[in-house]
Scaffold this motif. Structure first.
Motif, PDB file in Angstrom:
ATOM      1  N   GLU A  84       4.666  -9.833  11.261  1.00  0.00           N
ATOM      2  CA  GLU A  84       3.215  -9.767  11.497  1.00  0.00           C
ATOM      3  C   GLU A  84       2.539  -8.859  10.467  1.00  0.00           C
ATOM      4  N   VAL A  85       3.244  -7.801  10.038  1.00  0.00           N
ATOM      5  CA  VAL A  85       2.687  -6.908   9.013  1.00  0.00           C
ATOM      6  C   VAL A  85       2.732  -7.588   7.651  1.00  0.00           C
TER       7      VAL A  85
ATOM      8  N   TYR B 217       3.364  -3.834  -4.054  1.00  0.00           N
ATOM      9  CA  TYR B 217       3.517  -4.816  -2.982  1.00  0.00           C
ATOM     10  C   TYR B 217       4.976  -5.238  -2.805  1.00  0.00           C
TER      11      TYR B 217
ATOM     12  N   SER C 159       2.152 -10.673   7.102  1.00  0.00           N
ATOM     13  CA  SER C 159       0.960 -11.521   7.062  1.00  0.00           C
ATOM     14  C   SER C 159      -0.275 -10.708   6.678  1.00  0.00           C
ATOM     15  N   ASP C 160      -0.404  -9.521   7.269  1.00  0.00           N
ATOM     16  CA  ASP C 160      -1.531  -8.643   6.912  1.00  0.00           C
ATOM     17  C   ASP C 160      -1.463  -8.239   5.440  1.00  0.00           C
ATOM     18  N   LEU C 161      -0.252  -7.993   4.969  1.00  0.00           N
ATOM     19  CA  LEU C 161      -0.072  -7.574   3.581  1.00  0.00           C
ATOM     20  C   LEU C 161      -0.449  -8.699   2.613  1.00  0.00           C
ATOM     21  N   LYS C 162      -0.162  -9.926   3.008  1.00  0.00           N
ATOM     22  CA  LYS C 162      -0.551 -11.076   2.178  1.00  0.00           C
ATOM     23  C   LYS C 162      -2.075 -11.146   2.031  1.00  0.00           C
ATOM     24  N   ASN C 163      -2.787 -10.873   3.129  1.00  0.00           N
ATOM     25  CA  ASN C 163      -4.252 -10.874   3.071  1.00  0.00           C
ATOM     26  C   ASN C 163      -4.760  -9.782   2.134  1.00  0.00           C
ATOM     27  N   GLU C 164      -4.131  -8.597   2.213  1.00  0.00           N
ATOM     28  CA  GLU C 164      -4.515  -7.504   1.321  1.00  0.00           C
ATOM     29  C   GLU C 164      -4.254  -7.878  -0.138  1.00  0.00           C
TER      30      GLU C 164
ATOM     31  N   CYS D 141      -2.211   2.349   2.132  1.00  0.00           N
ATOM     32  CA  CYS D 141      -3.546   2.102   2.695  1.00  0.00           C
ATOM     33  C   CYS D 141      -4.589   3.113   2.221  1.00  0.00           C
TER      34      CYS D 141
END
Length: 631
Positions: A259-260, A245, A262-267, A231
């Motif tokens: 859930e993390v 990644y 999913s956030d990583l996919k957005n990043e 980050c």
């Protein structure tokens, strides 16, 4: 001796080359590409099935054989013996001669299976110039790489001193390899020390450094530490790659922290990174046994097929494109990006590449350009423009129009808007860094139309890159301070590296008033000056003869728990001594050379990019993750 006998052969040059493919026969290059792919696959299966020497001899006795085919086949060798058998067979092929590509592939196979006598024989043969087509210039680094692949850390350390360059420095990749080797061997403290040594010896960590760090942290079960480092990287202007990644996805899935994920996919979408779907899927039991040769044929277009996209007189030939269309190639984003980049590597005129890009875009139902292909094309146009130096003997306006190609840029931006494609801010940042200032400003004005959504942080990074570009171009009418004012007016606060870069620029111009003004602006905005900023302020005062104020800046720096690097410290001591300020000299020299486990960092390469706060934080995360071992 065995290796030398194995390699002895005739070094004739009757091999079929790309240059022999004239326009009249270039259509055959399409089928030639698929024949070469089939040859690689056949060699791979022959090696894996322990085929007899006669079978291999019949396979390699073809004009399709070249260094690329051989190197790919060696990569698929299931053992060192099978690789050596292929090499033995090749000595009877009159038109084949080894290149650095094939020898590098062989060295990796020998190292992977820890066949050290044969590997040393290969190294000796290269050093003795037994291969006329292979330079010995990079053999030290190749030897280091091969032993690193073997996992033999002791030998890697033995080779370590041999890979210093002409200036007594090692390349950053050598540190990265050593750091990764220690991590794989479980030498946690040694890996941390390599990262420290990297900074201590003025080797600036890069994206691969942090990839090795993240892989090490994840494999050691320090998943939260790896995520925290990950980050911080955008603030350090480090591009987050697919190799960063991938271990994070694997670690999060193993820990079932979906859930993390999913956030990583957005990043990942924001960063414009492509990963195989199985690496970012929550589902188990996916097929991971896809044939390597088939996968290679999907993601790489070989030089022969690229040659079909040329016509000597008229650019891309419609007849050739039609023939390519008849092959029913399943174009994917990755395949198109590889094709575009390969064309660019082969120094195609940008018009030819653009024609191919447009041809692909006119295939509804079969292929649709996306953010990845559009980004690649945009980068090619930007890089092509920045790489062309205008011939000043010609008419400037005509030369400028040819050089900058604003027509292609505007047309591509229009296509991006019409297609509803949203690019990553990383792409725009790349282009700003590589265009001249005027062109960078031109494309920056479209940023919010083609990068959506765009956060204030991402906009700040783009502004910072643009301001840096403006300080490098004396011909641009727009000044860096004008852009800084626009940035602040839009409610985007510059970060510490941006202010540091501007202070460095004006200190070099001996504009002390502006340097101090920028420093005060940092304080008014409740930002903490970092080590680099203090060093620049001290140097700016010394350049203008303000020794007493430089000493005061030093005390402020020390009170902030920072110390200057050796060059700044020596300069300050020298100036204080000339002024007869012996007590102040004693204060400077009494300062500790190291604070909080981090060496005093030099200015070069960090300015405009990295805050010492972020660098210190990354080191602390890495250090404390293995604190017991490091202590």
């Amino acid at each position: 001796m065995y290796l030398k006998q194995l390699f002895q052969q005739s070094f004739s040059y009757s091999t079929l080359s790309r240059s022999s493919l004239t326009p009249s026969v270039s259509l055959n290059a399409i089928s030639l590409y698929f024949q070469r792919s089939q040859l690689i696959s056949s060699l791979k299966h022959a090696l894996r099935s322990n085929a007899p020497l006669e079978s291999l001899a019949s396979l390699v006795n073809t004009p399709l054989l070249d260094s690329f085919v051989v190197s790919r086949a060696l990569q698929y060798a299931p053992s060192a013996d099978s690789a050596l058998l292929l090499v033995k067979t090749l000595k009877n092929v009159p038109h084949f001669s080894h290149t650095r590509m094939t020898l590098k592939a062989l060295g990796i196979v020998l190292a992977k299976f820890r066949r050290f006598p044969e590997l040393q024989g290969l190294i000796s043969s290269i050093r003795n110039k037994d291969f006329p087509d292979v330079s010995t210039k990079s053999i030290d680094m190749d030897e280091f790489l091969w032993y690193a692949v073997s996992g033999d850390v002791d030998t890697v350390l033995h080779v370590w001193d041999k890979i210093k360059g002409s200036r007594g420095r090692r390349c950053i990749e050598a540190y990265n390899i050593l750091m990764g080797d220690h991590a794989k061997a479980g030498n946690n403290s040694e890996a941390v020390k390599v990262f420290y040594k990297m900074m201590e010896e003025n080797a600036v960590p890069n994206s691969r450094t942090y990839t090795a760090m993240i892989e090490h942290l994840v494999s050691s079960g320090k998943l939260d530490s790896a995520i925290e480092v990950f980050c911080i990287l955008p603030r350090m202007r480090i591009r987050r790659s697919s190799r960063m990644y991938a271990p994070l996805f694997k670690g999060l899935m193993d820990a079932r922290r979906f859930e993390v994920v999913s956030d990583l996919k957005n990043e990942m979408q924001i960063d414009g990174v492509i990963l195989p779907s199985r690496q970012c899927s929550n589902e188990e039991g996916e097929d991971e046994d896809e044939d390597d040769a088939e996968l290679a044929s999907k993601i790489r277009i070989e030089p022969e097929i690229i040659s079909t996209l040329r016509d000597t007189n008229e650019g891309v030939s419609l007849e050739i494109l039609s023939a390519l269309d008849d092959t029913n190639v399943a174009w994917t984003s990755v395949l198109v990006c590889k094709t575009l980049l390969r064309m660019f590597d082969d120094y195609e005129e940008v018009d030819n590449i653009w024609a191919f890009y447009c041809w692909l875009g006119n295939k509804p139902g079969r292929f649709t350009h996306d953010a990845h292909t559009a980004s690649t094309m945009l980068k090619i146009i930007a890089f092509w423009c920045s790489d062309k130096v205008p011939d000043w003997s010609y008419n400037w306006k005509k030369c400028r129009d040819t050089w900058c190609r604003y027509d292609l840029l505007d047309e591509l931006i229009t296509k991006i808007k019409e297609g509803g494609i949203s690019l990553s801010y990383i792409t725009l940042n790349y282009i700003i860094d590589r265009r001249r200032a005027k062109g960078a400003v031109r494309i920056f004005r479209h940023v919010e139309e083609i990068c959506n959504p765009l956060s204030k942080f991402h906009l700040m990074i783009l502004y910072s890159s643009l301001i840096r570009k403006l300080t490098q171009d004396i011909f641009c009418p727009l000044g860096a301070l004008d852009m800084l004012e626009e940035m602040i007016f839009r409610g985007v606060l510059p970060d510490i590296p941006t202010f540091t870069g501007l202070m460095y620029y004006f200190s070099r111009k001996r504009d002390l008033l502006t340097v101090v003004k920028l420093f005060r602006m940092v304080q008014r905005n409740n930002l903490r000056p970092d080590a680099f900023m203090f060093q620049i302020l001290i140097r700016a005062y010394l350049r203008c003869g303000k020794v007493d104020r430089a000493f005061k800046a030093f005390k402020d720096m020390r009170d902030s728990n920072f110390m200057p690097d050796s060059a700044t410290k020596a300069l300050l001591v020298n100036c204080l001594s000339k002024e007869g300020m012996s007590e102040e000299v004693a204060v400077v020299e009494a300062g500790s050379d190291e604070i909080n486990h981090l060496p005093p960092l030099p200015l070069h390469a960090y300015i405009w990019n990295v805050s010492s706060f972020d660098l210190k934080r990354v080191y602390e995360i890495y250090y404390h993750s293995f604190r017991a071992a490091t202590s």
